[in-house]
Design a protein around this motif. Structure first.
Motif, PDB file in Angstrom:
ATOM      1  N   SER B 165     -62.247  50.572   6.267  1.00 43.17           N
ATOM      2  CA  SER B 165     -62.847  51.693   6.191  1.00 43.17           C
ATOM      3  C   SER B 165     -62.106  52.754   5.370  1.00 43.17           C
ATOM      4  N   ARG B 166     -60.980  52.777   5.108  1.00 43.49           N
ATOM      5  CA  ARG B 166     -60.240  53.731   4.542  1.00 43.49           C
ATOM      6  C   ARG B 166     -59.850  53.334   2.807  1.00 43.49           C
ATOM      7  N   THR B 167     -59.765  52.172   2.585  1.00 41.71           N
ATOM      8  CA  THR B 167     -59.293  52.059   1.323  1.00 41.71           C
ATOM      9  C   THR B 167     -60.417  51.560   0.241  1.00 41.71           C
ATOM     10  N   ARG B 168     -60.124  51.492  -0.939  1.00 41.82           N
ATOM     11  CA  ARG B 168     -61.195  51.257  -1.762  1.00 41.82           C
ATOM     12  C   ARG B 168     -61.658  49.618  -2.054  1.00 41.82           C
ATOM     13  N   PHE B 169     -60.392  48.877  -1.822  1.00 44.90           N
ATOM     14  CA  PHE B 169     -60.421  47.441  -1.478  1.00 44.90           C
ATOM     15  C   PHE B 169     -61.494  46.999  -0.308  1.00 44.90           C
ATOM     16  N   GLY B 170     -61.097  47.776   0.817  1.00 45.75           N
ATOM     17  CA  GLY B 170     -62.053  47.674   1.938  1.00 45.75           C
ATOM     18  C   GLY B 170     -63.485  48.192   1.768  1.00 45.75           C
ATOM     19  N   ARG B 171     -63.681  49.060   1.079  1.00 44.64           N
ATOM     20  CA  ARG B 171     -65.128  49.389   0.733  1.00 44.64           C
ATOM     21  C   ARG B 171     -65.705  48.405  -0.208  1.00 44.64           C
ATOM     22  N   LEU B 172     -64.895  47.784  -1.049  1.00 44.84           N
ATOM     23  CA  LEU B 172     -65.672  46.777  -1.851  1.00 44.84           C
ATOM     24  C   LEU B 172     -65.925  45.782  -0.906  1.00 44.84           C
ATOM     25  N   ILE B 173     -65.148  45.567  -0.033  1.00 42.05           N
ATOM     26  CA  ILE B 173     -65.280  44.146   0.824  1.00 42.05           C
ATOM     27  C   ILE B 173     -66.454  44.244   1.583  1.00 42.05           C
ATOM     28  N   ARG B 174     -66.679  45.491   2.245  1.00 38.21           N
ATOM     29  CA  ARG B 174     -67.808  45.865   3.061  1.00 38.21           C
ATOM     30  C   ARG B 174     -69.115  45.863   2.021  1.00 38.21           C
ATOM     31  N   ALA B 175     -68.930  46.476   1.079  1.00 40.44           N
ATOM     32  CA  ALA B 175     -70.062  46.353   0.068  1.00 40.44           C
ATOM     33  C   ALA B 175     -70.506  44.998  -0.326  1.00 40.44           C
TER      34      ALA B 175
END
Ligand SMILES: Nc1ncnc2c1ncn2[C@@H]1O[C@H](COP(=O)(O)OP(=O)(O)O)[C@@H](O)[C@H]1O
Ligand SMILES: [Mg+2]
Lengths: 254, 632, 401
Positions: B165-175
């Motif tokens: 939820s907090r990192t760019r990597f994480g957002r990419l994964i969620r996307a």
């Protein structure tokens, strides 16, 4: 006499009121355009009419019978065909097989297990393809077609059950100006020849004003105008929705 | 069970849940982003146990144990990245699920590699430094390491949650989990994203394995056990949902702990040993969840994933030349019994192998029928094979039905099973459908395994041999040949008939199919039933060919064999399953004979085939043929 | 196209499969099939045991003037596969007899196959009673002491414990189920007052060890009968030790003294358990010392129980062939009746009545020496002493002979 009548049709997704209290009729043999900005609720209307979505409230009367909430396949059997905003054909089939599959379904032969499908309704399928000028591509895989051609195949598929009403969601999306005119002209001709009614959405106002018998306008889920080309052109509310105040269609459409 | 005992079992369940969660979290991430069904996930977990064991015993002490666990996670993460870069990246454009084949090969290779490196004996690691003893809770002794695990599970969950939820990597994964195409559109380097997700997922598997060495021995069977657990947890929780995975792990672990805790209960008229239900508990949970919540507890309906694979060619009838060739081969097969008798190069074994190959062909062809044209990836096709086999064997055993009648009745039992399970399964799609079919198969398996008085339990049913003249292999071979040819031609006929077109229409575009009056669910349901029926024929033939059957006929391994056969041959072609089944069965026969490390060899061969024929064997030849200007 | 393609492929594939050698028989071929990949801990030493025996026998010129040739196959840990492999060994390789198997269901499938196809089969390791009793047949013999026998060997110790409350834990499949059933049966007869307070039947390979150990503890038994082995046993023991489940309780345990299952326990070895097993470093009989020396010399490793079984299997086969003076199946069946064989555990016989070998097992207490598990107070229990009489056996073998 109307083929279809919407009464107080309403649908919301979570907090979004996609369609609010929309009522209008489609007359027999009428070429009716539905316009409105993106997100106005046009596709949602289509999806409710053909049964893909169940309305939250409101009626959809087809020959006096309420079809709201029926499954798409049942509505199709009542003579309502449709094409999709994002064209959908059966990619693993040839063009003619796409049409044959629809004809087979129309003839209620989909559960037949023996005689090959390829030999069924081929003549009729070719005839339909000829009507949309796709007969030369009959044996090509449908996934190889250009987008405009796919739309025409979709049209042939949609005509397979001799519909009395055809719903066409942005049939010309992604087409160039001349191709667009060609397709709508074709549809109009078929409509006249076969006496079917069409409800279609279209972004090009040129096309709409040139071909539509009548126009309904949706904005933010509400029906804001219903009338012939001239009255819509002059409707203040419609102009506001499209351009803010002041401008006119004549000046804007290119 | 007293209240304290009950509460204490809840604690046991929580510590088991952490273990399950760690295995599953990585798989969920990998699947969510890459859509790869990674069968090698359990193998990565197993590598984790072995590597951590090595650190803990070779270096020893606090550094060896705790440092080793961290190092293990990193090492397994690197292995995961390598797998993605060297192998999987080459086959992303292959038809859906094809990567499964590659990861299946990895399971075989990694298992033999572990055998070679660490030997056959189980290796129990030391107790965890700092957590050797137990603490008194509720008047009982809870190992302090269990307490540590109870805490570590939620901690990892929290860490993952923050990362996502907090990192760019994480957002990419969620996307990417939501919509894979969007990530490409955002201009993100998809290759890097996939590699890092694979590495992260693998590292989690490695960590999960490493943390278990204080509780269980590193052993060569853990790969498949961990894989099974991970799949269930991921699916129950909802693909791609990490909190869902934890929730699912807790539910499953608690159900098991409570079954164990309840133990034997006497209901007066019947005594039930609940501890036996741990065999099937997770699959019951999975079936219930999937029926009630098709996308898992916390999963979201996924946008239709548009395949990036080469689309499928339209099916075409056979050309005269190929028909003639087919006839020649058929004649050769009919003459096989004569060949087998010739002293020069024949052997009666030819017929035995021939029977097995033909049975495999029926099995694979029926699976292909729903997997390819139907688009329903069944991971539990063995259920219908098993129902056919058990149907035949039990009818002979209990009702003394004659051979012919049993052979006819067997597929009907499979049909009944397919009608029942299919009704639920077709309501789902994609990997959820796959997992529900798997759950059903496991439930059938467990029922057969457990219902000893009726099915013979783990021993199965023995002594179901065909009567004369079918006891001679050549007669039985011809019978099998007739049925196999009939089954294949029948399935083919159905595919060319309107029903086949309706089924494919539903697969290609359910929306469009419904809009032209096709009841997609019902068509797919009937397709599922037809496949089950034909598969039951294979099962019945199998029972009489072997003279005995056991729960292995329904085991997940057989379902996976079927998938491998279909994918190996080429899921997008009609002959694919036939060639795939033949190649697989003959390979297995030859390879198992060749070497001690036959599993690794088999895996290596499959890897070569996967890389050489990313459309499957027939798919590749068909593509060549088209390129050369011919028509198939 | 499609049927054609597959038939072509099939024909080619089958064509390749012909490529079997068919040269003149100057050896006696024995077909051996086993779950090598699924049960490597037991079967790798087993294979070595066979190799050692083979070397000894062939070094002395073989039997009947020919050398013995062993053709070893993996059975895929799957009965269906095993039957195919058995057919392959018989029909393509032309073996004169079959031997091997580990898992009960595979042993039974091959037993049934042997009966149907009239092939001699010496089941080496599978323990289920059914191989020699309920589903026994004329063509099948078995070497290893059965579940019934092993349980019976432990009964004196179990009865001596004079425990009122028993807990039973066993893997939930044939071997565990029948061991538990036999135990309950025998306990009831010997000690009618005893009560089974809990029964835990975890799935094999997937025990929830903490929960199971706790459930047993909560049932407050005086004694525990354990049938778990392998990874399940290891997990169970560690959990039980940490939780104090075995404290002040008699534990009677099947197979736990076998190095295959004892060695992985290491320092975790549950001291004081009474178990059947193979204390290789404690057996000083001349037969065993000779075997041990030869084995250690050849492999630079100590033998496991698998080594004993593999070695004795081949010795039995050689003895049987010599006695039959032929490789003919019917003659072999006759020759094995009452056949006397000497192996590392001494001399034993194959009973004519139920085709079961009387090779026994060692019973003792598990102990910890230098951080490693071993057995003390070891006693050899002859298999003959725990088998039912020949007359009673008849009733147990409805379908045989
Ligand atoms: N399945 C859906 N879930 C949530 N919101 C939706 C869904 N379909 C449409 N909407 C919303 O409803 C509104 C109307 O959409 P739509 O009918 O597609 O408009 P149009 O076709 O006129 O562009 C939009 O705000 C859109 O975001
Ligand atoms: Mg729209």
């Amino acid at each position: 006499m109307s083929v279809l009548e919407l009464r107080g049709l309403t649908k919301s997704f979570g907090g979004v009121h996609a369609v609010r209290d929309v009522s209008f009729e489609i007359g027999a043999g009428e070429f009716l355009a539905m316009i409105g900005p993106n997100g106005a609720g046009k596709s949602t209307c289509f999806n409710m009419i053909n049964g893909q979505l169940a309305p939250d409230s409101g009626d959809i009367l087809c020959d006096g019978k309420n079809i709201a909430g029926l499954a798409p396949r049942d509505i199709w059997r009542l003579g309502v065909g449709r094409t999709f905003q994002v064209a959908a054909t059966f990619g693993s089939m040839t063009v003619i097989e796409n049409v044959q599959t629809a004809l087979i379904s129309h003839a209620r032969e989909s559960y037949r297990l023996w005689r090959p499908a390829a030999s069924r309704h081929r003549t009729r399928a070719l005839e339909l393809l000829r009507q949309v000028n796709m007969q030369d591509a009959a044996d090509r895989p449908s996934r190889e077609l250009a987008y405009g051609d796919v739309k025409r195949v979709e049209l042939a598929i949609a005509l397979a059950n001799d519909p009395k009403l055809l719903l066409m969601d942005e049939p010309t999306a992604g087409m160039g100006a001349s191709e667009r005119h060609g397709l709508i002209e074709l549809v109009k001709r078929l409509v006249v020849e076969r006496g079917i009614s069409v409800l279609f959405t279209e972004h090009s106002m040129d096309v709409v004003f040139a071909f539509a018998d009548r126009i309904v306008v949706l904005a933010r889920g509400r029906l804001i105008a219903d009338g012939d080309a001239a009255s819509i052109r002059d409707n203040v509310q419609v102009r506001e929705v499209y351009f803010g105040t002041g401008k006119t269609f004549a000046g804007a459409s290119a | 069970m007293t209240l304290n005992a009950f509460l204490f079992q809840i604690l046991n369940g929580l510590s088991a849940a952490s273990g399950l969660f760690l295995i599953a979290a990585g798989l969920s991430l990998i699947f969510g982003v890459t859509r790869i069904v990674n069968l090698a996930h359990g193998s990565l977990y197993m590598l984790g146990t072995y590597i951590a064991y090595t650190f803990a015993t070779k270096i020893g002490g606090v550094t060896g144990f705790w440092g080793g666990i961290v190092a293990t996670a990193l090492i397994v993460g690197v292995i995961g990245a390598l797998i993605e870069i060297v192998l999987l990246r080459r086959i992303y454009r292959a038809p859906e699920l094809f990567q499964l084949l590659a990861t299946f090969a990895l399971v075989l290779v990694i298992n033999d590699a572990a055998l070679w490196l660490w030997g056959p004996a189980d290796l129990l690691g030391p107790r965890a430094p700092g957590f050797r003893g137990a603490i008194e809770i509720l008047g009982r002794r809870l190992p302090s390491y269990d307490l540590f695990l109870i805490v570590i599970g939620p901690l990892v969950l929290l860490a993952l949650h923050l990362t996502l939820s907090r990192t760019r990597f994480g957002r990419l994964i969620r996307a990417a989990t939501q919509d894979r195409e969007m990530v490409g559109a955002l201009g993100v380097n998809q290759a890097v994203l996939f590699t890092s997700v694979f590495a992260l997922g693998a590292a989690l598997a490695g960590l999960g394995g490493a943390l278990q060495i204080a509780r269980e021995p590193a052993n060569l069977a853990t790969d498949l056990i961990a894989l099974g657990d991970a799949f269930v947890v991921v699916v129950v929780g909802g693909m791609g949902s990490i909190p869902g995975a934890y929730l699912a792990a807790v539910i499953i672990a608690e159900v098991k702990a409570l079954c164990v805790g309840i133990g034997v209960v006497d209901f007066g008229f019947v005594t039930i040993n609940f501890s036996k239900f741990t065999l099937v508990a997770e699959f019951l949970v999975m079936a219930i969840v999937l029926i009630a919540r098709p996308y898992g507890l916390l999963g979201k309906a996924q946008g239709a994933v548009r395949s990036i694979a080469e689309p499928e060619e339209p099916i075409r009838p056979a050309t005269p030349l190929l028909k003639a060739l087919g006839a020649v081969v058929l004649v050769l097969l009919v003459c096989l019994p004569l060949l087998a008798q010739s002293t020069y190069f024949g052997s009666p074994y030819l017929l035995v192998l021939g029977i097995d190959v033909l049975i495999a062909i029926i099995f694979a062809a029926s699976l292909h029928f729903i997997m390819g044209p139907g688009g329903m990836h069944s991971f539990g096709h063995a259920a219908y094979f098993g129902l056919g086999a058990y149907g035949a064997a039990l009818l002979v055993k209990w009702l003394a039905l004659p051979f012919g009648a049993a052979l006819v009745a067997a597929p009907l039992l499979a049909l009944a099973g397919a009608l029942l399970f299919g009704w639920f399964a077709v309501r789902l799609s994609g990997v959820y459908l796959a997992m529900l079919t798997l759950a059903f198969a496991q439930i059938v398996w467990a029922a057969v395994f457990q219902w000893e008085g009726f099915t013979g339990g783990s021993n199965g049913v023995i002594g179901v041999w065909p009567p004369p003249p079918f006891d001679k292999s050549w007669v039985y071979f011809l019978l099998t040949l007739v049925l196999a040819v009939a089954a294949v031609l029948l399935l083919r006929r159905v595919l060319f008939a309107p029903f086949g077109y309706a089924m494919r229409a539903g697969r290609d575009s359910a929306l469009r199919a419904e809009a032209i009056g096709i009841d997609v669910k019902r068509v797919h349901w009937l397709g599922f039933a037809i496949a089950g029926l034909i598969c039951g024929v294979a099962g019945g033939l199998f029972a009489f060919a072997k003279g005995s059957i056991s729960p292995e006929t329904i085991h997940i391994n057989r379902s996976i064999d079927g998938l491998v056969m279909v994918l190996l041959g080429g899921v997008q072609t009609l002959t694919g399953p036939i060639v795939g089944a033949s190649v697989f069965a003959v390979l297995q026969d030859t390879v198992m004979r060749q070497t001690e490390y036959w599993r690794a060899l088999m895996g290596a061969i499959i890897l070569v085939l996967v890389l050489a024929f990313p459309q499957g064997i027939v798919g590749a030849f068909a593509a060549l043929w088209r390129k050369a200007g011919g028509r198939t | 196209m499609r049927p054609t393609h597959y038939m072509l492929a099939l024909a080619t594939a089958l064509g390749c499969a012909f490529a079997a050698p068919a040269f003149a028989q100057d050896t006696i071929k024995i077909g051996e099939l086993n779950s090598y990949k699924a049960q490597p801990a037991f079967l790798e030493p087993y294979k070595r045991g066979m190799e050692l025996a083979l070397e000894e026998i062939n070094g002395k010129g073989g039997v009947l003037g020919k050398k013995i040739e062993l053709i070893v196959r993996d059975d895929g840990a799957n009965p269906g596969e095993a039957v195919r492999v058995a057919e392959e060994l018989v029909t393509r390789e032309g073996v004169v007899m079959l031997t091997g198997t580990f898992l009960s269901n595979i042993g039974l499938a091959v037993t049934n196959f042997a009966g149907q196809k009239k092939v001699f089969f010496l089941a080496s390791e599978p323990l289920t009673d059914k191989i020699t009793w309920a589903d026994g047949n004329k063509y099948t013999y078995r070497l290893r002491a059965s579940t019934y026998m092993q349980t019976a060997m432990l009964m004196p110790a179990a009865i001596a414990a004079n425990a009122k409350r028993w807990a039973i834990v066993y893997p939930n499949y044939e071997y565990g189920q029948s061991a538990a059933a036999t135990f309950k049966d025998m306990l009831k007869k010997a000690q009618p007052g005893a009560e089974i307070v809990t029964e835990q039947a975890p799935p094999i390979g997937k025990i929830e060890a903490g929960a199971v150990a706790q459930a047993i503890d909560d049932a407050k038994p005086d004694a525990i009968f354990n049938v778990l082995f392998g990874a399940d046993l290891t997990k169970f023991v560690r959990e039980g030790n940490t939780r104090g489940v075995f404290k002040n309780r008699t534990v009677v345990s099947l197979l736990s003294g076998e190095p295959e299952y004892l060695d992985p326990l290491g320092e975790e070895t549950p001291v004081g358990w009474i178990a059947t097993g193979y204390p290789w470093d404690k057996i000083k009989t001349p037969d065993h010392v000779a075997f041990l020396t030869a084995y250690q010399k050849k492999f630079n490793d100590y033998p496991r129980l698998g080594s004993i079984v593999g070695y004795t299997t081949i010795k039995s086969i050689a003895a049987g062939l010599a006695a039959a003076k032929s490789t003919d199946t019917e003659k072999l069946v006759e020759a094995f009746k009452g056949l006397s064989v000497t192996g590392p555990f001494g001399t034993f016989t194959y009973r004519a009545s139920d085709h079961q070998a009387t090779m026994g097992a060692y019973v003792g207490k598990l102990a910890l020496e230098k951080g490693k598990g071993t057995m003390i107070d070891v006693k050899y229990v002859d298999g003959a002493s725990v088998l039912p009489s020949d007359a009673d056996t008849k009733k147990l073998r409805p379908s045989a002979d």
